[in-house]
Design a protein around this motif. Structure first.
Motif, PDB file in Angstrom:
ATOM      1  N   LEU B 405       0.827  -1.203   0.000  1.00 14.01           N
ATOM      2  CA  LEU B 405       0.000   0.000   0.000  1.00 14.01           C
ATOM      3  C   LEU B 405       0.864   1.257   0.000  1.00 14.01           C
ATOM      4  O   LEU B 405       0.625   2.200  -0.761  1.00 14.01           O
ATOM      5  CB  LEU B 405      -0.912   0.016   1.230  1.00 14.01           C
ATOM      6  N   ILE B 406       1.875   1.269   0.856  1.00 11.54           N
ATOM      7  CA  ILE B 406       2.684   2.492   0.973  1.00 11.54           C
ATOM      8  C   ILE B 406       3.456   2.747  -0.316  1.00 11.54           C
ATOM      9  O   ILE B 406       3.505   3.876  -0.812  1.00 11.54           O
ATOM     10  CB  ILE B 406       3.656   2.385   2.175  1.00 11.54           C
ATOM     11  N   VAL B 407       4.012   1.696  -0.906  1.00  5.98           N
ATOM     12  CA  VAL B 407       4.736   1.893  -2.160  1.00  5.98           C
ATOM     13  C   VAL B 407       3.796   2.443  -3.234  1.00  5.98           C
ATOM     14  O   VAL B 407       4.127   3.374  -3.965  1.00  5.98           O
ATOM     15  CB  VAL B 407       5.397   0.578  -2.630  1.00  5.98           C
ATOM     16  N   CYS B 408       2.592   1.883  -3.292  1.00  5.74           N
ATOM     17  CA  CYS B 408       1.624   2.389  -4.267  1.00  5.74           C
ATOM     18  C   CYS B 408       1.290   3.848  -3.990  1.00  5.74           C
ATOM     19  O   CYS B 408       1.113   4.641  -4.913  1.00  5.74           O
ATOM     20  CB  CYS B 408       0.352   1.558  -4.241  1.00  5.74           C
ATOM     21  N   PHE B 409       1.202   4.182  -2.731  1.00  7.67           N
ATOM     22  CA  PHE B 409       0.882   5.582  -2.425  1.00  7.67           C
ATOM     23  C   PHE B 409       2.027   6.518  -2.741  1.00  7.67           C
ATOM     24  O   PHE B 409       1.801   7.664  -3.111  1.00  7.67           O
ATOM     25  CB  PHE B 409       0.437   5.734  -0.972  1.00  7.67           C
ATOM     26  N   LEU B 410       3.252   6.029  -2.591  1.00  6.34           N
ATOM     27  CA  LEU B 410       4.379   6.874  -3.001  1.00  6.34           C
ATOM     28  C   LEU B 410       4.231   7.207  -4.481  1.00  6.34           C
ATOM     29  O   LEU B 410       4.443   8.340  -4.899  1.00  6.34           O
ATOM     30  CB  LEU B 410       5.700   6.151  -2.747  1.00  6.34           C
ATOM     31  N   VAL B 411       3.864   6.208  -5.270  1.00  4.95           N
ATOM     32  CA  VAL B 411       3.660   6.451  -6.696  1.00  4.95           C
ATOM     33  C   VAL B 411       2.452   7.365  -6.907  1.00  4.95           C
ATOM     34  O   VAL B 411       2.491   8.355  -7.633  1.00  4.95           O
ATOM     35  CB  VAL B 411       3.453   5.118  -7.450  1.00  4.95           C
ATOM     36  N   TRP B 412       1.387   7.037  -6.215  1.00  5.96           N
ATOM     37  CA  TRP B 412       0.122   7.764  -6.365  1.00  5.96           C
ATOM     38  C   TRP B 412       0.295   9.234  -6.017  1.00  5.96           C
ATOM     39  O   TRP B 412      -0.307  10.107  -6.623  1.00  5.96           O
ATOM     40  CB  TRP B 412      -0.903   7.076  -5.457  1.00  5.96           C
ATOM     41  N   LEU B 413       1.105   9.527  -5.019  1.00 13.27           N
ATOM     42  CA  LEU B 413       1.229  10.916  -4.551  1.00 13.27           C
ATOM     43  C   LEU B 413       2.347  11.683  -5.237  1.00 13.27           C
ATOM     44  O   LEU B 413       2.505  12.873  -5.007  1.00 13.27           O
ATOM     45  CB  LEU B 413       1.475  10.943  -3.038  1.00 13.27           C
ATOM     46  N   THR B 414       3.140  10.995  -6.069  1.00 12.74           N
ATOM     47  CA  THR B 414       4.208  11.731  -6.751  1.00 12.74           C
ATOM     48  C   THR B 414       3.578  12.763  -7.686  1.00 12.74           C
ATOM     49  O   THR B 414       2.839  12.399  -8.589  1.00 12.74           O
ATOM     50  CB  THR B 414       5.076  10.766  -7.578  1.00 12.74           C
ATOM     51  N   PRO B 415       3.830  14.038  -7.424  1.00 15.34           N
ATOM     52  CA  PRO B 415       3.155  15.050  -8.250  1.00 15.34           C
ATOM     53  C   PRO B 415       3.732  15.106  -9.652  1.00 15.34           C
ATOM     54  O   PRO B 415       4.919  14.837  -9.861  1.00 15.34           O
ATOM     55  CB  PRO B 415       3.419  16.351  -7.503  1.00 15.34           C
ATOM     56  N   HIS B 416       2.869  15.406 -10.587  1.00 19.03           N
ATOM     57  CA  HIS B 416       3.308  15.570 -11.970  1.00 19.03           C
ATOM     58  C   HIS B 416       4.196  16.802 -12.093  1.00 19.03           C
ATOM     59  O   HIS B 416       5.217  16.805 -12.766  1.00 19.03           O
ATOM     60  CB  HIS B 416       2.097  15.685 -12.896  1.00 19.03           C
ATOM     61  N   THR B 417       3.793  17.868 -11.435  1.00 20.65           N
ATOM     62  CA  THR B 417       4.603  19.081 -11.387  1.00 20.65           C
ATOM     63  C   THR B 417       5.127  19.203  -9.975  1.00 20.65           C
ATOM     64  O   THR B 417       4.347  19.321  -9.041  1.00 20.65           O
ATOM     65  CB  THR B 417       3.751  20.307 -11.716  1.00 20.65           C
ATOM     66  N   MET B 418       6.425  19.140  -9.826  1.00 22.49           N
ATOM     67  CA  MET B 418       6.973  19.143  -8.474  1.00 22.49           C
ATOM     68  C   MET B 418       7.167  20.558  -7.976  1.00 22.49           C
ATOM     69  O   MET B 418       7.525  21.457  -8.727  1.00 22.49           O
ATOM     70  CB  MET B 418       8.306  18.405  -8.474  1.00 22.49           C
ATOM     71  N   VAL B 419       6.930  20.724  -6.690  1.00 17.86           N
ATOM     72  CA  VAL B 419       7.195  22.018  -6.064  1.00 17.86           C
ATOM     73  C   VAL B 419       8.670  22.065  -5.734  1.00 17.86           C
ATOM     74  O   VAL B 419       9.183  21.179  -5.072  1.00 17.86           O
ATOM     75  CB  VAL B 419       6.390  22.151  -4.766  1.00 17.86           C
TER      76      VAL B 419
ATOM     77  N   ARG C  69      10.420  14.737  -1.208  1.00 17.68           N
ATOM     78  CA  ARG C  69      10.955  13.856  -0.166  1.00 17.68           C
ATOM     79  C   ARG C  69      10.108  13.956   1.092  1.00 17.68           C
ATOM     80  O   ARG C  69       9.903  12.965   1.798  1.00 17.68           O
ATOM     81  CB  ARG C  69      12.406  14.209   0.118  1.00 17.68           C
ATOM     82  N   ALA C  70       9.638  15.168   1.387  1.00 17.07           N
ATOM     83  CA  ALA C  70       8.822  15.342   2.599  1.00 17.07           C
ATOM     84  C   ALA C  70       7.550  14.507   2.486  1.00 17.07           C
ATOM     85  O   ALA C  70       7.167  13.810   3.427  1.00 17.07           O
ATOM     86  CB  ALA C  70       8.484  16.814   2.782  1.00 17.07           C
ATOM     87  N   ILE C  71       6.906  14.560   1.304  1.00 15.02           N
ATOM     88  CA  ILE C  71       5.689  13.762   1.117  1.00 15.02           C
ATOM     89  C   ILE C  71       6.011  12.277   1.310  1.00 15.02           C
ATOM     90  O   ILE C  71       5.320  11.560   2.030  1.00 15.02           O
ATOM     91  CB  ILE C  71       5.103  14.008  -0.292  1.00 15.02           C
ATOM     92  N   TYR C  72       7.098  11.834   0.684  1.00 14.99           N
ATOM     93  CA  TYR C  72       7.469  10.419   0.791  1.00 14.99           C
ATOM     94  C   TYR C  72       7.712  10.029   2.245  1.00 14.99           C
ATOM     95  O   TYR C  72       7.283   8.974   2.710  1.00 14.99           O
ATOM     96  CB  TYR C  72       8.750  10.149  -0.017  1.00 14.99           C
ATOM     97  N   GLN C  73       8.430  10.886   2.954  1.00 11.14           N
ATOM     98  CA  GLN C  73       8.823  10.539   4.309  1.00 11.14           C
ATOM     99  C   GLN C  73       7.610  10.455   5.231  1.00 11.14           C
ATOM    100  O   GLN C  73       7.517   9.579   6.081  1.00 11.14           O
ATOM    101  CB  GLN C  73       9.835  11.574   4.807  1.00 11.14           C
ATOM    102  N   VAL C  74       6.661  11.386   5.025  1.00 12.73           N
ATOM    103  CA  VAL C  74       5.432  11.331   5.828  1.00 12.73           C
ATOM    104  C   VAL C  74       4.688  10.030   5.536  1.00 12.73           C
ATOM    105  O   VAL C  74       4.197   9.353   6.439  1.00 12.73           O
ATOM    106  CB  VAL C  74       4.539  12.554   5.539  1.00 12.73           C
ATOM    107  N   MET C  75       4.632   9.662   4.252  1.00 15.72           N
ATOM    108  CA  MET C  75       3.959   8.404   3.889  1.00 15.72           C
ATOM    109  C   MET C  75       4.636   7.219   4.565  1.00 15.72           C
ATOM    110  O   MET C  75       3.975   6.308   5.079  1.00 15.72           O
ATOM    111  CB  MET C  75       4.003   8.196   2.374  1.00 15.72           C
ATOM    112  N   ILE C  76       5.970   7.222   4.579  1.00 20.41           N
ATOM    113  CA  ILE C  76       6.697   6.112   5.201  1.00 20.41           C
ATOM    114  C   ILE C  76       6.370   6.068   6.692  1.00 20.41           C
ATOM    115  O   ILE C  76       6.114   4.995   7.252  1.00 20.41           O
ATOM    116  CB  ILE C  76       8.209   6.264   4.953  1.00 20.41           C
TER     117      ILE C  76
END
Lengths: 408, 649, 306
Positions: B405-419, C69-76
């Motif tokens: 689940l967490i790995v999928c969410f890392l993918v899911w939450l990766t923004p298309h346009t990064m801040v 990285r912050a988003i990833y780390q919070v998810m982890i």
């Protein structure tokens, strides 16, 4: 967790300290991370969370409500905080495009200002020489009381003059190429209607001396301004007429009267609609250019306004202009550049043409009037248009066939 | 005697299946009448009418102005004024010393929250009452019936609050946006009157339904009672669809010409391009939302329960509500996908504003919320395993499911346009990150979300098996089949996600179909196999309701708050995609508030609305508990029911 | 350590994470079952958290922006919480050392407590100080890579509705618009004088590209032209699947014709230095250069419906 029971006080103290620390941290972060913008809510919520949580610890009876609330506020604060942490953009609406959708609500002065803008391009521009607006009127007409119209009648005193014209015999029994605006429209019966008729049907009556060359004043060189390429709407023409009255200190007729006058001479299917502006977004505004440069040559000469005054050999429909010289430039230019009245610096035919477009008064061909050719072509024609004009004109020689415009 | 009893049972079964048919039919009725085919008939009728009028009246009548429908392109006779061109003044936009849009925002959102709640609750009250009626186990049936009654009791107070908020909303519109309101009423006035009448009908039905609960509890009367629930829901759904048509008219106007002049066919205005997609999305969304609220209510009662019996009841109630919410949550993304597709079909510009332009960041927040919902659901199910002895067998898999689940969410939450800061941008060498940037595109996200849903299905399957050991002879093969099913689904989804990178976008869109099929077949086939395998299974112990961690109840709070927040967010997105238009491309917003707020401001507003809603809801719950006390005392309900009734601390 | 393999990067990343977790689980299991050493839950959780941090901070090249990285780390962190608290047994084990530090009365916990009481406020104030310190970095800008286009765009007096317009130069042998012509000719030689009209259009588009565009967008169309690094952000990289490949041809037409100044207001700041090419190229030349860009990168333009 049994060791907590007798040590509750210490435990609470710890929690309290931790909470205080969190609040301090929250405020500091808020100060820094939001670039001074007011995004107070997540922080306030953070403080609320701590406060409700503490209340839950100290007041056991409302513990569940307080903890539940603290948790919910925490969740809301987390989402709001995340959203505030992202960079922020405000979406501005596109600038409101001025629509003259409802001129009947305008004051007379506003209407007159609009008219002036349509004629000269801006409010107050009527006194600036060479200014020209969407209606393109000053290209031929003059407006000052002491000026002399060369190509077209002076518009000063028009409201008074119109009243007289409609009573003239020449007007009532005219013999022009088109005697009525359209079948059944009839002719003007008042000064107001005359003004409307001359805008909508310039051929209906031609002021003596201003007809197309060789037509014996039976045909007018003026285009019908509610049609392409000028495309003024009835409301815009009403605004122009209002200005004509107001600037002479006369009382303008009402909008409705003027609309009725125009509707008399413009059939319903010819009335142009105001552009709605709905699809105008992001189009980068309306072009001020006469031509894009991609047109076929005859169209290009027409749109660049050359054919109004000049005869251009080889171009169909460019055989009537007589305000300016015939453009046998390849033959004439070398002679003129040697003329003692020539004040320019061109040394080739091409340069001469370019110079004449940009600064027409450097040399006035004998028998033609000074100051007649507008000086704004330099801003109204793009490079491509000028290039093609120069390219064509520089090959025109007297006694020889003009080049084939279709290949150029 | 026994035979007689069995005969009655069979009759009852027949009757219950008939009732299901009626139920489903009646619920689908509003959708059926909105299919496009009928729209055409309406159009034809309108045109015929116009032609008839022309023929009979001849040329004597003054020429009627003809307009062309801005969406459907049909010809129609102009019957209304053009959309007003407003300007920023006190006549068009009367105001207090405050942003009018924020006032209307709050009024609208609160009305919608309560409205969704009172629309959703009767739907599952109906379902639960029905389940109670067909359950053979008397104690269980009684339990369901009480539960249904508990729910409807909460919604009664909420119902009047909805009406009050509706009034507030209408007045706010009339006072703050008179020009807009006048224009809308000129088009929709017949629909608005029908709306009011339906509202009356719904109120009547609701009150009879609620107050007649005890009087109509036996025999045929009970069926009459249930059928009233069906009518209640039909009225409610039609009400909502009417209100939806006004909102979607503002997004995708129809039935008017380009000037906004009404062309006389109300059906076209109601049946605008986005109406049905929004209808479907909202019905499902309401169910999820209603389930979430009831779950939070149950969690609150669980946490403040005084004895084990109460705890058991509210644990169970929370579980049922959560189950309903999640059951409707799973199809919700597909309804959302359909809506988005229709938005693109209507105006690509609108679609890009949503997904790639100004509002794209709001979808990142939505992704976070979806993440929160699915993670919380899984978490709650895992916590629920504690209720059962024998769950240890499956608890060891939790860490692997968490990982997936967490790995999928890392993918899911990766923004298309990064801040990023400009420094980081230069270090990265471009807007797209060469490694992680690949997760920002549709292909990866489709794969990720499908795996998330499949994993959630798996969690649920394991939860169901926790206290049972299958005894059917083919159990071994059943297990193998389940293993194979899920493995194939995972492999298929991941493979298609990778393959999606190598094919053009228009083909890629088609890939989501087999992915979704994988997910859904896991859901349906997996559930079915599991169900049959568990027939006559050897229990390792009963489900010990009430024996669950406090954390699980906070998970229910989390679900409820996230649903509420998500609803606020999606409503905001739907509304703000019109940008500077009151009615898209027809009536421009010329108030000082035509700009689109920053996402931070919007999020603050949503949070405010969410918390305001929950504070008022607390009041509703409190009222509900007052009512129970009296009911129990006065009517002297059966002892077990009284014991289950909420305490009044 | 080997780097990321071109073309396999996203899958490789997932595989590496999987490998780390497998090593972690196997390691813990071997320690526990074979050697009888049980790693405390808290330590396990901390190790996973640190491993995640290390991976995203140091393994991934080029470095990820902090926000990601912050988003990833919070998810982890959330994942770790879900894992340790999923069963009551593990959760109790996880909490025990924390609660002990808070309240147990052994000398060890007393010391840990004392140290934490000093270290925690100090680190909090250190963070606050670091945050408040004025920095010279440019502020973050939210940049939308693909802004919402207008419904229609007027170029050289002609109106092109973006939804329905088609490239007049993407034509097959019969002169009709074709979606598939590019696929068939993607390996053709554009300098072949006998090639079909489509390839000649590509060639002309290439001429225009190398006369006007390649200074910024690069001769490999990768956005790394001669002047690229004079701009911030650097020009669009057409070989990236996130640019041309995602867009309809008409969208690109709008962007080329209107350039940076033609970008809509609602998503400011855009910071695009691209000139409005309609002032320098004819409509057909714009279409041709777009045709060339798609042909060269081998990406077909996006279409919504077949």
């Amino acid at each position: 967790m049994d060791f907590l029971k007798d040590k509750k006080l210490l435990f609470r103290l710890w929690i309290g300290l931790l909470a205080l620390g969190l609040v301090v941290l929250a405020i500091t972060n808020y100060r820094v991370n939001f670039y001074g913008n007011s995004r107070l809510l997540p922080v306030s919520l953070g403080i609320f969370v701590t406060a409700t949580f503490l209340l839950g610890i100290y007041f056991q009876k409302v513990r569940v409500v307080m903890h539940g609330a603290a948790f919910m506020i925490f969740v809301a604060a987390a989402f709001a905080g995340f959203s505030n942490w992202l960079p922020q953009t405000i979406g501005e609406p596109p600038p409101f495009e001025e629509k003259i959708a409802d001129i009947s609500t305008m004051s007379t002065q506003e209407l007159a200002d609009l008219g002036e803008k349509l004629i000269f391009g801006a409010v107050g521009a009527s006194t600036v020489k060479g200014s020209i607006g969407k209606g393109q009127c000053p290209l031929c007409h003059v407006f000052g009381s002491s000026e002399h119209g060369e190509r077209a009648p002076n518009m000063y005193g028009l409201p008074d003059r119109s009243e007289k014209i409609v009573k003239l015999d020449e007007y009532q029994n005219r013999d022009t190429v088109q005697t009525v605006a359209f079948d059944g429209s009839g002719i003007a019966e008042s000064g107001l209607e005359y003004m409307a008729e001359s805008h909508a049907c310039p051929n209906c009556y031609v002021s003596p001396g201003f007809g197309k060359g060789g037509t014996n004043d039976r045909e007018s060189p003026m285009p019908a301004i509610h049609k392409s390429p000028i495309n003024l709407t009835i409301d815009e023409m009403v605004a122009i007429d209002t200005w004509s009255y107001i600037r002479e200190g006369l009382e303008a007729p009402s909008v409705d009267e003027m609309r009725v006058a125009y509707e008399k001479f413009i059939p319903e299917d010819e009335r142009p609609q105001a552009s709605s502006g709905a699809d105008g977004e992001g189009e980068g505004g309306e072009s001020q250019l006469y031509a894009t440069g991609d047109e076929p040559l005859p169209k290009l000469f027409e749109k660049a306004q050359c054919t109004v005054c000049h005869v251009i050999p080889g171009i169909p429909d460019a055989d009537e202009g007589d305000f300016g010289p015939e453009l046998y430039v390849k033959t004439n230019a070398p002679k003129r550049m040697k003329d003692k009245n020539y004040t320019g610096s061109a040394s080739s035919v091409e340069a001469y043409i370019l110079e004449s477009i940009l600064d027409p008064n450097l040399y006035i061909v004998p028998d033609f009037d000074e100051d007649l050719m507008p000086e704004d072509f330099g801003t109204g024609l793009n490079a491509k248009t000028v290039f093609r004009i120069v390219n064509y004109l520089s090959q025109l020689e007297k006694g020889k066939d003009p080049p084939n415009h279709e290949e150029m | 005697m026994k035979r007689l009893f069995e005969g009655r049972m069979r009759n009852k079964q027949l009757l219950s299946w008939l009732a299901v048919g009626v139920l489903v039919g009646a619920l689908l009725l509003p959708l059926v009448i909105s299919i496009p085919l009928l729209a055409e008939e309406f159009e034809d009728a309108a045109l015929e009418q116009a032609a008839f009028a022309e023929e009979t009246l001849g040329e004597d009548v003054p020429a009627q102005e003809i307009g062309y429908d801005v969406h459907y392109g049909d010809e129609g006779i102009v019957q209304g004024p053009p959309a007003p061109v407003t300007s920023d003044n006190e006549n068009d936009y009367p105001r207090y010393n405050f942003e009018s849009r924020v006032i209307i925002w709050v009024a609208n959102q609160q009305h919608l929250y309560y409205g969704s709640f009172v629309l959703a609750v009767p739907i599952f009250v109906m379902i639960i009452e029905f389940i109670g009626m067909v359950t053979k186990d008397r104690a269980m049936a009684q339990k369901y019936d009480t539960l249904a009654y508990d729910f409807i009791k909460i919604s009664i107070t909420a119902y009047s609050i909805t009406a009050i908020l509706g009034g507030v909303l209408v007045f706010t519109f009339m006072i703050l946006y008179p020009a807009f309101w006048t224009y809308m009423t000129k088009i929709f006035h017949p629909a608005m009157h029908i709306y009011v009448l339906l509202f009356l009908a719904e109120s009547g039905t609701l009150y009879i339904y609620y107050y007649g609960w005890d009087a109509m509890r036996e025999g045929l009367l009970k069926w009459v009672h249930l059928s009233m629930a069906v009518f209640l829901n039909v009225f409610g759904t039609v009400l909502m669809m009417l209100a939806n048509s006004w909102a979607t008219f503002m997004m995708s106007p129809a039935g008017v010409d380009a000037e906004g002049q009404y062309l006389g066919n109300i059906w076209l205005a109601v049946h605008n391009h986005l109406w049905n997609p929004v209808n479907i999305h909202r019905i499902l969304g309401n169910m999820v939302f209603g389930g979430g609220i009831v779950a939070a209510y149950a969690a609150y009662r669980f946490l403040s329960a005084k004895n084990d019996e109460e705890r058991a009841h509210y644990d169970w109630m929370g579980y049922v509500a959560m189950f309903i919410a999640v059951a409707f949550l799973i199809p919700l993304p597909f309804a959302g996908y359909y809506l988005m597709r229709e938005v693109y079909a209507y105006r690509q510009q609108m679609g890009i504003t949503l997904m790639g332009g100004l509002l794209a960041w709001l979808f990142i927040i939505q992704a976070v919320l979806i993440g929160a919902l699915f993670l919380t659901t899984n978490y709650y199910l895992w916590q629920g395993m504690e209720r059962m002895r024998g769950a240890e067998r499956y608890q060891k898999y939790i860490k692997y499911m968490t990982f997936v689940l967490i790995v999928c969410f890392l993918v899911w939450l990766t923004p298309h346009t990064m801040v990023m800061t400009p420094t980081e941008l230069k270090e990265m060498g471009g807007q797209q990150h060469p490694v992680v940037g690949n997760y920002g595109v549709m292909s990866a996200k489709n794969g990720a979300v499908n795996i998330i849903i499949t994993t959630t299905v798996l969690s649920f399957l394991l939860y169901q098996r926790c206290n049972k050991i299958p005894t059917v002879p083919w159990a071994r093969y059943g297990n193998i089949a389940l293993w194979a099913l899920f493995s194939v689904a995972f492999v298929n989804i991941i493979w298609l996600a990778i393959y999606g990178y190598y094919i053009p976008a228009n083909v890629r869109v088609g890939l989501s179909v087999p992915q979704v099929v994988s997910t859904l077949s896991c859901l349906f086939i997996g559930m079915t196999i599991n169900l049959f395998m568990m027939r006559g299974a050897k229990p390792t112990g009963p489900v010990e309701w009430g024996k669950i961690s406090v954390r699980s109840q906070y998970a229910l709070f989390m679900l409820a708050t996230s649903f509420t927040w998500m609803m606020g967010l999606m409503g905001y997105i739907r509304s703000s995609v019109r940008l500077h238009w009151h009615v898209n491309e027809i009536m421009r917003d010329n108030s000082p508030w035509a700009f689109t707020h920053t996402i931070g401001f919007a999020a603050n507003m949503i949070s405010f609305n969410v918390l305001f809603f929950w504070v008022t809801l607390l009041f509703v719950f409190w009222l509900g508990s007052l009512g129970t006390k009296k009911a129990v005392v006065e009517k002297g309900r059966a002892a077990p029911v009284a014991a289950l009734a909420p305490s009044t601390n | 350590m080997p780097g990321f393999i071109e073309g396999m990067m996203p899958v490789q990343l997932l595989a590496e994470i999987l490998l780390i977790i497998v090593i972690f689980v196997l390691g813990a299991m071997i320690l526990d079952k074979k050697m009888g050493i049980r790693i405390p839950m808290l330590l396990q959780a901390a190790l996973v958290f640190i491993a995640g941090w290390w991976y995203y901070k140091f393994r991934i090249e080029p470095p990820l922006p902090f926000s990601v990285r912050a988003i990833y780390q919070v998810m982890i962190a959330i994942g770790i919480f879900m894992w340790v608290s999923s069963a009551e047994k593990g959760w109790t084990e996880f909490k025990r050392p924390i609660l002990a530090v808070l309240d147990a009365k052994t000398p060890l916990t007393w010391w840990v407590r004392a140290v934490l009481l000093v270290v925690l406020p100090l680190s909090a104030s250190g963070m606050a100080y670091k945050n408040l310190l004025p920095s010279l970095g440019e502020p973050i800008e939210l940049r939308t890579v693909h802004p919402a286009p207008p419904a229609a765009v007027t170029v050289h007096g002609k109106k092109f509705p973006l939804q329905t317009s088609e490239s007049p130069v993407r034509v097959d042998e019969s002169g009709e618009y074709s979606n598939h012509i590019q696929d068939a000719h993607v390996m053709d030689n554009p300098f072949d004088p006998d090639s079909i009209q489509y390839m000649q259009n590509v060639k002309e588009g290439g001429d225009i590209f190398f006369q006007n565009c390649h200074f910024c967008h690069g001769d490999n169309l990768n956005g790394r032209g001669l002047y690229a690094y004079a701009f911030n952000p650097i020009p669009a990289n057409f070989t990236d699947p996130g640019t041309l490949a995602q867009l309809q041809e008409t969208f690109v037409f709008w962007r080329v014709a209107k350039g940076g100044p033609g970008l809509p207001r609602e998503g400011f700041p855009w910071a695009s230095a691209m000139p409005p090419w309609e002032q320098h190229l004819t409509t057909e030349e714009i279409w041709k250069v777009i045709l060339f860009e798609y042909w060269h990168t081998k990406y077909p333009p996006r279409t919504w419906d077949e």
